[in-house]
Scaffold this motif. Structure first.
Motif, mmCIF file in Angstrom:
data_model
loop_
_atom_site.group_PDB
_atom_site.id
_atom_site.type_symbol
_atom_site.label_atom_id
_atom_site.label_comp_id
_atom_site.label_asym_id
_atom_site.label_seq_id
_atom_site.Cartn_x
_atom_site.Cartn_y
_atom_site.Cartn_z
ATOM 1 N N ARG A 96 45.430 44.286 39.186
ATOM 2 C CA ARG A 96 46.102 45.584 39.299
ATOM 3 C C ARG A 96 45.099 46.674 38.928
ATOM 4 N NH1 ARG A 96 49.746 42.783 36.478
ATOM 5 N NH2 ARG A 96 49.394 43.909 34.541
ATOM 6 N N ASN A 133 45.313 37.479 40.313
ATOM 7 C CA ASN A 133 46.156 38.656 40.530
ATOM 8 C C ASN A 133 45.556 39.836 39.776
ATOM 9 O OD1 ASN A 133 48.129 37.375 42.144
ATOM 10 N ND2 ASN A 133 48.977 36.438 40.313
ATOM 11 N N THR A 170 47.122 44.814 49.666
ATOM 12 C CA THR A 170 47.549 45.359 48.385
ATOM 13 C C THR A 170 48.962 45.926 48.507
ATOM 14 O OG1 THR A 170 46.945 46.856 46.587
ATOM 15 C CG2 THR A 170 46.575 47.651 48.809
ATOM 16 N N LYS A 196 49.514 52.797 41.609
ATOM 17 C CA LYS A 196 49.231 51.396 41.270
ATOM 18 C C LYS A 196 48.900 50.614 42.529
ATOM 19 C CE LYS A 196 52.400 48.210 40.453
ATOM 20 N NZ LYS A 196 53.470 47.439 39.839
ATOM 21 N N ALA A 214 48.364 46.616 43.472
ATOM 22 C CA ALA A 214 48.483 45.227 43.020
ATOM 23 C C ALA A 214 48.027 44.346 44.174
ATOM 24 C CB ALA A 214 49.920 44.909 42.628
ATOM 25 N N GLU A 251 45.577 50.701 38.024
ATOM 26 C CA GLU A 251 46.575 51.742 37.792
ATOM 27 C C GLU A 251 45.898 53.020 37.318
ATOM 28 O OE1 GLU A 251 50.319 49.879 35.822
ATOM 29 O OE2 GLU A 251 48.597 48.634 35.247
#
Length: 191
Positions: A112, A110, A32, A87, A89, A114
């Motif tokens: 994320r 993909n 990550t 965050k 990702a 947050e």
């Protein structure tokens, strides 16, 4: 009293992390990119990087984005951070069987995660996943007879405090695409 605040950040720190999966209690390891931004009192600036990296590197037992976020929030709250943004990702890899080609293929999604806290007493959590949909055929009835391959990415964002599995979002999107557009295009979907 007027206190001097400073904005500190760590941007794009690449780190291995366990990502929760619905069918595996231990999850999967992925790499990550971690970004942290916070407004803190300037007296804590000198120790910020050292303390944050110690928290990230403490990898006892299972550690995923939710657990690491809780640890980071505890530290940042203890030094009276005025704002917090974290965050993660990362790619999620799933093996899928496609009906059109009758074989399994590894797909990359993909994702994320947050978390943000400003003035509100509780942080907001947002989960985002990019779901690639491969359109095998696309025909405009009565106008065009050519076959096209159309790559499409659908972005799903969910704000909430529950535990979510990305596989559920992928399944929902693929079922919707298959149901809504089944007359216009053939989508490669999981059996």
């Amino acid at each position: 009293k007027n206190r001097n605040l400073v904005e500190v950040c760590i941007d794009g720190l690449r780190f291995p992390l366990q990502i929760g999966k619905k069918n595996k209690t231990e999850g999967d390891t992925t790499v990550t990119s971690i970004s942290i931004k916070s407004k803190i009192e300037n007296i804590h600036e000198e120790n910020f990087e050292h303390n944050i990296l110690n928290i990230i590197n403490r990898r006892d037992n299972y550690i995923g984005p939710l657990q690491l976020t809780d640890r980071l929030f505890s530290y940042l709250t203890s030094i009276n951070a005025r704002s917090i943004y974290i965050k993660f990702a990362y790619p999620l890899f799933l093996e899928k069987k496609f009906t059109a080609v009758n074989r399994k293929q590894l797909m990359e999604y993909n994702c994320r995660f947050e978390v943000q806290k400003n003035i509100l007493p509780f942080p907001t959590r947002k989960f985002t996943i990019e779901i690639p949909i491969i359109a095998k055929e696309y025909v405009i009835p009565g106008i065009q007879t050519d076959i096209f391959e159309i790559p499409v990415v659908i972005v799903v964002e969910v704000i909430g405090s529950d535990v979510y599995f990305m596989e559920d979002f992928i399944g929902i999107v693929e079922k919707q695409i298959n149901g809504i557009y089944s007359n216009l295009l053939t989508v490669l979907v999981e059996e």
